[in-house]
Design an enzyme around this catalytic site. Structure first.
Site, PDB file in Angstrom:
ATOM      1  N   SER A  30      -7.874  21.210  29.550  1.00  0.00           N
ATOM      2  CA  SER A  30      -8.425  19.935  29.091  1.00  0.00           C
ATOM      3  C   SER A  30      -7.868  18.765  29.891  1.00  0.00           C
ATOM      4  O   SER A  30      -8.591  17.814  30.200  1.00  0.00           O
ATOM      5  CB  SER A  30      -8.155  19.743  27.597  1.00  0.00           C
ATOM      6  OG  SER A  30      -9.021  20.564  26.847  1.00  0.00           O
ATOM      7  N   ASN A  44     -14.195  27.300  25.153  1.00  0.00           N
ATOM      8  CA  ASN A  44     -12.933  27.647  24.513  1.00  0.00           C
ATOM      9  C   ASN A  44     -11.749  26.770  24.855  1.00  0.00           C
ATOM     10  O   ASN A  44     -10.765  26.760  24.132  1.00  0.00           O
ATOM     11  CB  ASN A  44     -12.560  29.081  24.860  1.00  0.00           C
ATOM     12  CG  ASN A  44     -13.562  30.076  24.338  1.00  0.00           C
ATOM     13  OD1 ASN A  44     -13.927  30.016  23.169  1.00  0.00           O
ATOM     14  ND2 ASN A  44     -14.036  30.951  25.182  1.00  0.00           N
ATOM     15  N   TYR A  45     -11.803  26.076  25.957  1.00  0.00           N
ATOM     16  CA  TYR A  45     -10.612  25.390  26.389  1.00  0.00           C
ATOM     17  C   TYR A  45     -10.770  23.878  26.496  1.00  0.00           C
ATOM     18  O   TYR A  45      -9.787  23.161  26.495  1.00  0.00           O
ATOM     19  CB  TYR A  45     -10.168  25.916  27.754  1.00  0.00           C
ATOM     20  CG  TYR A  45      -9.566  27.291  27.665  1.00  0.00           C
ATOM     21  CD1 TYR A  45      -8.328  27.473  27.049  1.00  0.00           C
ATOM     22  CD2 TYR A  45     -10.221  28.389  28.164  1.00  0.00           C
ATOM     23  CE1 TYR A  45      -7.773  28.736  26.963  1.00  0.00           C
ATOM     24  CE2 TYR A  45      -9.678  29.657  28.071  1.00  0.00           C
ATOM     25  CZ  TYR A  45      -8.447  29.828  27.470  1.00  0.00           C
ATOM     26  OH  TYR A  45      -7.894  31.051  27.376  1.00  0.00           O
ATOM     27  N   LEU A  46     -11.983  23.443  26.670  1.00  0.00           N
ATOM     28  CA  LEU A  46     -12.139  22.034  26.961  1.00  0.00           C
ATOM     29  C   LEU A  46     -12.447  21.278  25.683  1.00  0.00           C
ATOM     30  O   LEU A  46     -13.446  21.542  25.025  1.00  0.00           O
ATOM     31  CB  LEU A  46     -13.253  21.850  27.979  1.00  0.00           C
ATOM     32  CG  LEU A  46     -12.972  22.638  29.265  1.00  0.00           C
ATOM     33  CD1 LEU A  46     -14.102  22.463  30.250  1.00  0.00           C
ATOM     34  CD2 LEU A  46     -11.659  22.181  29.898  1.00  0.00           C
TER      35      LEU A  46
END
Length: 679
Positions: free
Chosen positions: A535, A636-638
């Site tokens: 992120s 899933n990550y940002l």
DNA sequence: ACTACAACTTAGGATATTCCAA
DNA sequence: TTGGAATATCCTAAGTTGTAGT
């Protein structure tokens, strides 16, 4: 050419400064630089080559854990004594409770309207709109804006839960009489159970892995188990089995499916949506929520990723008697299929699953859970990003601490310090110990000596560590990273007197490592670093790459480049699309063609050059995206609020960034975020 | 502290659907 | 209108992490 068109993926693309501080700001995603002729990580050829035979069982390897002498390290290298006194510094806990404070999240809009009120408003509006519109609006007003409610309990996941139970895949349909299995040249009628297993194998015949010995052996021994006595007596060798007629039958069948008329396809579609209507939703705390996987996994042959020792084993059909149902006590208990019963019905509201069973390959539990658009998943997701943001506040002190650990007199502290450094700098996964029943893949803590090569100097850089290992899903991680001198020295120390197959970090485990991290910050574990770094990278890259005066297309390219930087960081890969080369040439041809046209027809310059620009953007985008999977990081990550805020700030329609599914999942973020949000 | 297990997230490939240009 | 590429969705394997038991 086959080799040369493979970008290095990770290797030269991510160049992080060796330095604990600003870690990922120098991510380079220059497409030219990436085509350095290195093999594409994770391509099948590579995976085959990379297969490392484990000469020792993990138990044996485990014994090596204690191999490094835990003596005073003075004398091993000249810097070792400098900080003998330094005790692990206690990092002040910033005691902020685990709960995310929604009202403090920047960019959050507090809706004052009650959802009741909104509903009424919307319903009123629909009165005058068309039917279609009405339906859409009504649906929308049904959507549960759970993020506008207060945070719910961590332990109690629901107070009421009702559902229909899982959907069972259809029973096996025996083959028609004219389709036959042949053994040793002779046609042979099989019992239905045996025949079904044959069809699993026959369907896979043109897959390369049916030719693998492990696959064949596992299949054959599992298949024999299910045969009748008579069949077992006759069928002795897989090599004498002829599945080709059955294979052909299924190829034709799938051909037929493809050639179905529109009407036939429509019927199928309606059938599916009826199923979805009936089994695809549950009632959770009074809200209708979508289920993620309401269909039970059908039987088949297990194909793990990479060189999996269990490939080809029979994945058995799940019976109602295998399934545990979880729902609320007072709800309508789902009915098992006629003549069957559930393994168990429980009412445990501390878990989120609706049904579970044990799969027979590894004996692990599997679950039926909710769709990512649900409150249960969404809230957790939000929480994850909030934890990552808390790490942002803490990361400097954590970096300081692990750097101090590099010179500790305790081996385990040094190893921990280097491991956390890798996790932070390279976004490696934690790397739990694995048994021999699964593919030989590693993460940070399970790295072995054979997975790194130390180069005093390489390509004009000092202290380069070359990583080469198979990570999750047997995706190859290949990277040459300049590290700090002290890290390099430590690595030399760690590998001293060890065999290639010994653990690099023999004094630490993921559990101990996470325990340390948790002491630095509540909720901090290894995987938070991936979220945090992903992120952070997106936010930084977006800030850097987006400038005023860009067209929407240019902004989208910027966004995708930023997204790509993250995917490279996290080593998210995909197989290069099969027809990539051809389509790329086509695209290039189009670009050239367009240029010629522009020269010839000057009058059309304005219009055509716009067309050209789009194509070029597309070209760049596609080239850069060749082996990069953006979806995973996006999903899933940002932190979705970064993207939403960016869209709002730069007037990019959010639909350009998130598809329908993603908009559903991130509805909370889309709704609550304003343009000023910064991660 | 170590292990086993349960529950949950993350992941790439397969398949279905949509899109777009000829 | 169609065929192939692009994109979305489905599927389920493979990770991580928390916890209970020893």
């Amino acid at each position: 050419m086959k080799q040369s068109d493979r970008p290095s993926g990770v290797s030269s693309a991510v160049q992080c400064e060796a330095g604990g501080g600003g870690t990922h700001e120098d991510v380079k995603v220059d497409p030219d630089e990436r085509n350095d002729g290195q093999q594409k990580p994770g391509s099948p050829e590579i995976n085959n080559n990379k297969e490392k035979t484990r000469s020792k069982s993990s138990k044996q390897r485990h014994n090596h854990k204690e191999r490094t002498a835990d003596v005073k390290l003075c004398g091993e290298d000249e810097n070792l004594c400098e900080s003998v006194q330094v005790k692990k510094r206690r990092v002040k806990d910033e005691e902020s409770p685990e709960k995310h404070d929604k009202n403090q999240s920047s960019g959050r809009k507090r809706k004052k309207t009650s959802s009741e009120h909104e509903k009424a408003e919307k319903n009123k509006k629909t009165k005058k709109d068309g039917d279609q519109e009405k339906k859409k609006k009504a649906e929308e007003s049904d959507k549960w804006k759970w993020w506008e409610e207060g945070k719910s309990s961590d332990t109690q996941k629901w107070s009421s839960l009702e559902h229909k139970g899982p959907y069972f895949p259809p029973e096996y349909e025996p083959l028609p009489d004219n389709i036959c299995f042949y053994y040793d040249g002779q046609p042979m009628k099989l019992s239905p159970a045996t025949e079904e297993i044959v069809t699993f194998y026959a369907k896979m015949l043109d897959h390369e892995y049916t030719s693998k010995e492990v696959f064949q052996n596992n299949f054959f021994s599992d298949w024999k188990e299910e045969m009748t006595k008579e069949e077992r007596k006759l069928i002795k060798m897989l090599s004498k089995c002829d599945f080709s007629q059955i294979h052909k039958y299924f190829v034709e069948k799938s051909e037929e499916r493809k050639n179905m008329t529109k009407e036939e396809k429509q019927v199928l579609k309606e059938e599916a949506s009826r199923l979805m209507e009936e089994y695809g939703f549950c009632l959770l705390d009074g809200h209708r929520e979508k289920i993620g996987n309401f269909k039970l996994e059908p039987p088949g042959l297990f194909r793990g990723r990479g060189e999996h020792p269990k490939m080809g084993k029979l994945k058995k059909r799940i019976q109602p008697e295998d399934v545990t149902i979880n729902c609320s006590q007072d709800s309508k208990i789902p009915a098992p299929p006629a003549g069957h019963h559930w393994k168990r019905v429980q009412h445990d509201n501390t878990v989120t699953w609706l049904a579970s069973w044990l799969e027979n390959i590894h004996g692990r539990p599997k679950y039926i859970m909710l769709n990512p658009s649900s409150k249960l998943k969404g809230e957790k997701d939000w929480q994850k990003y909030e934890t990552a943001r808390r790490l942002k506040m803490k990361v400097d002190s954590i970096r300081k601490q692990y750097r101090r650990d590099w010179t500790s007199r305790e081996m385990k502290s040094r190893q921990r310090g280097v491991a956390i450094y890798f996790i932070d700098k390279l976004a490696l996964r934690a790397g739990n110990e694995k048994d021999d029943e699964s593919a030989d893949t590693v993460g940070c803590c399970s790295l072995r000596v054979e997975h790194i090569t130390l180069h005093r100097r390489l390509d004009g850089q000092e202290h380069v560590v070359e990583f080469d290992f198979l990570g999750k899903d047997s995706i190859r991680y290949y990277n040459k990273v300049p590290v700090e001198k002290q890290v390099f020295k430590n690595l030399k120390l760690f590998i001293k007197h060890k065999d290639p197959e010994d653990d690099l970090f023999d004094r630490i485990t993921t559990v101990k490592l996470n325990k340390t991290l948790n002491e630095c910050m509540p909720g901090l574990t290894a995987k938070v670093f991936r979220t945090f770094n992903a992120s952070t990278t997106l936010q930084d890259q977006l800030n850097k790459l987006t400038t005023g005066g860009m067209t929407v297309e240019e902004k989208i390219l910027s966004y995708n480049r930023a997204n790509r930087a993250v995917a490279i960081l996290c080593n998210h890969q995909r197989a290069a699309p099969k027809t990539f080369e051809k389509s790329m040439q086509l695209l290039q041809e189009k670009v050239r063609h367009t240029i010629i046209i522009i020269i010839i027809i000057l009058k059309a310059v304005q219009r055509l050059s716009e067309q050209l620009k789009k194509l070029q953007l597309q070209e760049t985008d596609r080239e850069e995206n060749k082996v990069i999977a953006l979806g995973t990081s996006k999903l899933n990550y940002l932190d979705p609020r970064i993207s939403v805020a960016w869209c709002k700030k730069h007037q990019v329609p959010v639909e350009k960034i998130y598809n329908k599914t993603q908009r559903d999942k991130f509805a909370w973020a889309i709704d609550m975020t304003d343009e000023n949000f910064q991660f």
